[in-house]
Design a protein around this motif. Structure first.
Motif, PDB file in Angstrom:
ATOM      1  N   LEU A  78      11.879   3.800  -7.148  1.00  0.00           N
ATOM      2  CA  LEU A  78      10.892   4.718  -6.597  1.00  0.00           C
ATOM      3  C   LEU A  78      10.016   4.009  -5.565  1.00  0.00           C
ATOM      4  O   LEU A  78       9.793   4.517  -4.457  1.00  0.00           O
ATOM      5  CB  LEU A  78      10.027   5.297  -7.718  1.00  0.00           C
ATOM      6  N   MET A  79       9.554   2.818  -5.890  1.00  0.00           N
ATOM      7  CA  MET A  79       8.723   2.048  -4.965  1.00  0.00           C
ATOM      8  C   MET A  79       9.514   1.677  -3.711  1.00  0.00           C
ATOM      9  O   MET A  79       8.993   1.740  -2.591  1.00  0.00           O
ATOM     10  CB  MET A  79       8.192   0.800  -5.653  1.00  0.00           C
TER      11      MET A  79
ATOM     12  N   GLN B  51      12.052   3.312  -2.382  1.00  0.00           N
ATOM     13  CA  GLN B  51      12.235   4.536  -1.590  1.00  0.00           C
ATOM     14  C   GLN B  51      10.953   4.872  -0.818  1.00  0.00           C
ATOM     15  O   GLN B  51      10.996   5.191   0.369  1.00  0.00           O
ATOM     16  CB  GLN B  51      12.640   5.703  -2.491  1.00  0.00           C
ATOM     17  N   LYS B  52       9.820   4.788  -1.488  1.00  0.00           N
ATOM     18  CA  LYS B  52       8.548   5.067  -0.815  1.00  0.00           C
ATOM     19  C   LYS B  52       8.279   4.045   0.286  1.00  0.00           C
ATOM     20  O   LYS B  52       7.769   4.398   1.351  1.00  0.00           O
ATOM     21  CB  LYS B  52       7.405   5.057  -1.835  1.00  0.00           C
ATOM     22  N   THR B  53       8.632   2.795   0.040  1.00  0.00           N
ATOM     23  CA  THR B  53       8.448   1.750   1.053  1.00  0.00           C
ATOM     24  C   THR B  53       9.303   2.036   2.275  1.00  0.00           C
ATOM     25  O   THR B  53       8.815   1.955   3.415  1.00  0.00           O
ATOM     26  CB  THR B  53       8.802   0.364   0.463  1.00  0.00           C
TER      27      THR B  53
ATOM     28  N   GLN C  49      10.412   4.874   3.305  1.00  0.00           N
ATOM     29  CA  GLN C  49       9.900   6.052   3.992  1.00  0.00           C
ATOM     30  C   GLN C  49       8.648   5.726   4.788  1.00  0.00           C
ATOM     31  O   GLN C  49       8.462   6.206   5.896  1.00  0.00           O
ATOM     32  CB  GLN C  49       9.616   7.174   2.993  1.00  0.00           C
ATOM     33  N   ASP C  50       7.785   4.901   4.236  1.00  0.00           N
ATOM     34  CA  ASP C  50       6.535   4.572   4.908  1.00  0.00           C
ATOM     35  C   ASP C  50       6.744   3.608   6.073  1.00  0.00           C
ATOM     36  O   ASP C  50       6.264   3.834   7.179  1.00  0.00           O
ATOM     37  CB  ASP C  50       5.540   3.976   3.909  1.00  0.00           C
TER      38      ASP C  50
ATOM     39  N   ASN D   8      15.602  13.031  -7.486  1.00  0.00           N
ATOM     40  CA  ASN D   8      14.798  12.678  -6.319  1.00  0.00           C
ATOM     41  C   ASN D   8      14.070  13.872  -5.722  1.00  0.00           C
ATOM     42  O   ASN D   8      12.970  13.727  -5.200  1.00  0.00           O
ATOM     43  CB  ASN D   8      15.662  11.996  -5.264  1.00  0.00           C
TER      44      ASN D   8
ATOM     45  N   ARG E 210       9.975  14.329  -5.714  1.00  0.00           N
ATOM     46  CA  ARG E 210       9.487  14.467  -4.335  1.00  0.00           C
ATOM     47  C   ARG E 210       9.791  13.257  -3.455  1.00  0.00           C
ATOM     48  O   ARG E 210       9.067  12.982  -2.509  1.00  0.00           O
ATOM     49  CB  ARG E 210       8.010  14.790  -4.313  1.00  0.00           C
ATOM     50  N   LEU E 211      10.885  12.576  -3.767  1.00  0.00           N
ATOM     51  CA  LEU E 211      11.329  11.487  -2.894  1.00  0.00           C
ATOM     52  C   LEU E 211      12.114  12.041  -1.709  1.00  0.00           C
ATOM     53  O   LEU E 211      12.202  11.395  -0.677  1.00  0.00           O
ATOM     54  CB  LEU E 211      12.203  10.504  -3.666  1.00  0.00           C
TER      55      LEU E 211
END
Length: 153
Positions: free
Chosen positions: A73-74, A76-78, A80-81, A134, A138-139
């Motif tokens: 999860l982290m 994926q968020k990384t 995206q950001d 996902n 909300r990934l």
């Protein structure tokens, strides 16, 4: 630690079968075995009990599930950001099964990319299980599946 190792571990822990995990991940069964062995070597523990007829998680494997989900999860968020440049105003994250890409999505996404300059498109192939997970976490913003999304909420 490679992210693919954790993804493979989670799929094997979900299916409790190397062949089924391989099919879901679109890789060979020997690749699944090699990834699990690498992860076990990295961690210095056995993650699966292979002594019985059926595969089962060891206590260490059970504990890894939570951490593996959090790390993915982290990550994926990384992605995206960090992956969005400053001049991009919006990002759309799309996930699909491999077969749907070939049928519909490639040409559709090319049209979106040509017509919307300030939109960042992030696309990924997932198994149906991963798509549902996902999307619910909300990934991803849009998921393309053959069957409808069923939520227990």
């Amino acid at each position: 630690m490679k992210i693919e190792l954790l993804k493979t571990f989670l799929e094997v822990s979900r299916t409790l079968h190397f062949r089924l995990a391989a099919e879901s991940l679109y890789i060979t069964q020997s690749a699944v075995s090699a990834r699990i062995k690498l992860l076990e070597d990295d961690l210095g523990v056995m993650l699966f009990d292979r002594s019985q007829k059926h595969l089962k998680l060891t206590p260490e494997g059970n504990r890894l599930i939570k951490h593996a989900n959090e790390l993915l999860l982290m990550w994926q968020k990384t992605k995206q950001d960090v992956g969005v440049s400053e001049h991009i105003s919006s990002q759309l994250v799309i996930g699909s099964m491999m077969s749907i890409w070939d049928i519909i999505l490639q040409s559709w996404l090319q049209k979106i990319h040509r017509n919307l300059d300030d939109l960042s498109l992030m696309t990924t192939n997932y198994s149906p299980f991963e798509l549902r997970k996902n999307l619910l976490s909300r990934l991803i913003d849009i998921a393309f599946l053959f069957e409808p999304l069923m939520s227990k909420n």
